[in-house]
Design a protein around this motif. Structure first.
Motif, PDB file in Angstrom:
ATOM      1  N   GLU A  92       0.815  -1.215   0.000  1.00  0.00           N
ATOM      2  CA  GLU A  92       0.000   0.000   0.000  1.00  0.00           C
ATOM      3  C   GLU A  92       0.857   1.276   0.000  1.00  0.00           C
ATOM      4  N   GLN A  93       2.109   1.171   0.410  1.00  0.00           N
ATOM      5  CA  GLN A  93       2.988   2.334   0.516  1.00  0.00           C
ATOM      6  C   GLN A  93       3.776   2.616  -0.767  1.00  0.00           C
ATOM      7  N   ILE A  94       3.731   1.728  -1.719  1.00  0.00           N
ATOM      8  CA  ILE A  94       4.537   1.863  -2.934  1.00  0.00           C
ATOM      9  C   ILE A  94       4.268   3.191  -3.640  1.00  0.00           C
ATOM     10  N   HIS A  95       3.015   3.605  -3.710  1.00  0.00           N
ATOM     11  CA  HIS A  95       2.685   4.859  -4.397  1.00  0.00           C
ATOM     12  C   HIS A  95       3.392   6.043  -3.731  1.00  0.00           C
ATOM     13  N   ASP A  96       3.440   6.045  -2.401  1.00  0.00           N
ATOM     14  CA  ASP A  96       4.117   7.123  -1.686  1.00  0.00           C
ATOM     15  C   ASP A  96       5.603   7.167  -2.036  1.00  0.00           C
ATOM     16  N   TYR A  97       6.223   6.013  -2.112  1.00  0.00           N
ATOM     17  CA  TYR A  97       7.648   5.959  -2.445  1.00  0.00           C
ATOM     18  C   TYR A  97       7.889   6.366  -3.891  1.00  0.00           C
ATOM     19  N   LYS A  98       6.949   6.044  -4.767  1.00  0.00           N
ATOM     20  CA  LYS A  98       7.076   6.457  -6.166  1.00  0.00           C
ATOM     21  C   LYS A  98       7.079   7.979  -6.252  1.00  0.00           C
ATOM     22  N   GLN A  99       6.196   8.618  -5.494  1.00  0.00           N
ATOM     23  CA  GLN A  99       6.172  10.079  -5.476  1.00  0.00           C
ATOM     24  C   GLN A  99       7.476  10.648  -4.932  1.00  0.00           C
ATOM     25  N   LEU A 100       8.020  10.024  -3.915  1.00  0.00           N
ATOM     26  CA  LEU A 100       9.283  10.471  -3.348  1.00  0.00           C
ATOM     27  C   LEU A 100      10.409  10.359  -4.376  1.00  0.00           C
ATOM     28  N   PHE A 103      10.092  13.083  -6.922  1.00  0.00           N
ATOM     29  CA  PHE A 103      10.533  14.358  -6.360  1.00  0.00           C
ATOM     30  C   PHE A 103      12.062  14.435  -6.335  1.00  0.00           C
ATOM     31  N   ILE A 104      12.705  13.372  -5.911  1.00  0.00           N
ATOM     32  CA  ILE A 104      14.170  13.350  -5.869  1.00  0.00           C
ATOM     33  C   ILE A 104      14.739  13.528  -7.274  1.00  0.00           C
ATOM     34  N   ASN A 105      14.167  12.860  -8.252  1.00  0.00           N
ATOM     35  CA  ASN A 105      14.621  13.024  -9.637  1.00  0.00           C
ATOM     36  C   ASN A 105      14.418  14.454 -10.112  1.00  0.00           C
ATOM     37  N   TRP A 106      13.289  15.054  -9.759  1.00  0.00           N
ATOM     38  CA  TRP A 106      13.032  16.446 -10.127  1.00  0.00           C
ATOM     39  C   TRP A 106      14.093  17.350  -9.504  1.00  0.00           C
ATOM     40  N   GLN A 107      14.403  17.112  -8.216  1.00  0.00           N
ATOM     41  CA  GLN A 107      15.422  17.906  -7.521  1.00  0.00           C
ATOM     42  C   GLN A 107      16.774  17.798  -8.214  1.00  0.00           C
ATOM     43  N   GLU A 109      17.403  17.056 -11.304  1.00  0.00           N
ATOM     44  CA  GLU A 109      17.380  17.711 -12.612  1.00  0.00           C
ATOM     45  C   GLU A 109      17.346  19.230 -12.504  1.00  0.00           C
ATOM     46  N   ASN A 110      16.598  19.756 -11.546  1.00  0.00           N
ATOM     47  CA  ASN A 110      16.395  21.202 -11.468  1.00  0.00           C
ATOM     48  C   ASN A 110      17.345  21.908 -10.513  1.00  0.00           C
ATOM     49  N   ILE A 111      17.422  21.475  -9.314  1.00  0.00           N
ATOM     50  CA  ILE A 111      18.256  22.142  -8.325  1.00  0.00           C
ATOM     51  C   ILE A 111      19.726  21.804  -8.545  1.00  0.00           C
ATOM     52  N   GLY A 112      19.988  20.539  -8.848  1.00  0.00           N
ATOM     53  CA  GLY A 112      21.364  20.121  -9.091  1.00  0.00           C
ATOM     54  C   GLY A 112      21.979  20.858 -10.259  1.00  0.00           C
ATOM     55  N   ALA A 113      21.202  21.112 -11.293  1.00  0.00           N
ATOM     56  CA  ALA A 113      21.698  21.820 -12.468  1.00  0.00           C
ATOM     57  C   ALA A 113      22.042  23.261 -12.136  1.00  0.00           C
ATOM     58  N   LYS A 114      21.286  23.895 -11.240  1.00  0.00           N
ATOM     59  CA  LYS A 114      21.554  25.282 -10.854  1.00  0.00           C
ATOM     60  C   LYS A 114      22.849  25.398 -10.069  1.00  0.00           C
ATOM     61  N   ASN A 115      23.169  24.383  -9.277  1.00  0.00           N
ATOM     62  CA  ASN A 115      24.372  24.414  -8.455  1.00  0.00           C
ATOM     63  C   ASN A 115      25.618  23.960  -9.217  1.00  0.00           C
ATOM     64  N   ASP A 116      25.450  23.434 -10.417  1.00  0.00           N
ATOM     65  CA  ASP A 116      26.569  22.951 -11.204  1.00  0.00           C
ATOM     66  C   ASP A 116      27.141  24.124 -11.993  1.00  0.00           C
ATOM     67  N   PRO A 117      28.406  24.511 -11.742  1.00  0.00           N
ATOM     68  CA  PRO A 117      28.993  25.657 -12.446  1.00  0.00           C
ATOM     69  C   PRO A 117      29.095  25.447 -13.958  1.00  0.00           C
ATOM     70  N   LYS A 118      29.112  24.225 -14.425  1.00  0.00           N
ATOM     71  CA  LYS A 118      29.189  23.944 -15.864  1.00  0.00           C
ATOM     72  C   LYS A 118      27.826  24.027 -16.521  1.00  0.00           C
ATOM     73  N   SER A 119      26.778  24.096 -15.700  1.00  0.00           N
ATOM     74  CA  SER A 119      25.422  24.083 -16.230  1.00  0.00           C
ATOM     75  C   SER A 119      25.114  25.374 -16.966  1.00  0.00           C
ATOM     76  N   LYS A 120      24.307  25.255 -18.026  1.00  0.00           N
ATOM     77  CA  LYS A 120      23.877  26.427 -18.772  1.00  0.00           C
ATOM     78  C   LYS A 120      22.652  27.061 -18.164  1.00  0.00           C
ATOM     79  N   ASN A 121      22.013  26.365 -17.204  1.00  0.00           N
ATOM     80  CA  ASN A 121      20.827  26.917 -16.549  1.00  0.00           C
ATOM     81  C   ASN A 121      21.258  27.975 -15.539  1.00  0.00           C
ATOM     82  N   PRO A 122      20.587  29.165 -15.524  1.00  0.00           N
ATOM     83  CA  PRO A 122      20.960  30.211 -14.566  1.00  0.00           C
ATOM     84  C   PRO A 122      20.530  29.870 -13.158  1.00  0.00           C
TER      85      PRO A 122
END
Length: 122
Positions: A92-100, A103-107, A109-122
């Motif tokens: 029953e908890q699998i859906h919750d972990y899928k969301q987690l 979210f981690i993958n989103w982080q 892709e988005n936050i990690g790219a901002k902190n990477d000095p080689k990234s083209k994202n501002p």
């Protein structure tokens, strides 16, 4: 068919006939006879030894080659589910972990790219 599947799986794993013989405890000549379809109906005990040595589900030895990949992936999925059970995660908890995980993958892709000095994202 069984012989062809064993031969194909053995080669995919990068094993020689001698290596499979050593891992399974089955003579090289008997394995060769199975692969060449001289012995078309090996016992279930022999098939279990071969599947264990190849680290595949026994069904992978018995089904047509085009379905072998699905069985191999099913085994990996089964093992993953078993690991989840050991950690105490309920079905029953699998859906919750899928969301987690999403979210981690989103982080990453988005936050990690901002902190990477080689990234083209501002």
């Amino acid at each position: 068919m069984i012989g062809k599947n064993i031969s194909e799986l053995r080669r995919r794993k990068g094993l020689s006939l001698s290596e499979l013989s050593e891992r399974s405890g089955i003579s090289k000549s008997y394995l060769s006879n199975i692969e060449r379809d001289v012995h078309k109906n090996p016992s279930i005990q022999i098939l279990e030894k071969i599947s264990d040595a190849l680290d595949v589900d026994i069904r992978a030895l018995l089904i047509n080659g085009h379905r072998t990949e699905k069985v191999l992936h099913d085994k990996e999925l089964y093992e993953f589910v078993e690991e989840l059970k050991k950690t105490g995660i309920k079905k029953e908890q699998i859906h919750d972990y899928k969301q987690l995980i999403e979210f981690i993958n989103w982080q990453i892709e988005n936050i990690g790219a901002k902190n990477d000095p080689k990234s083209k994202n501002p």
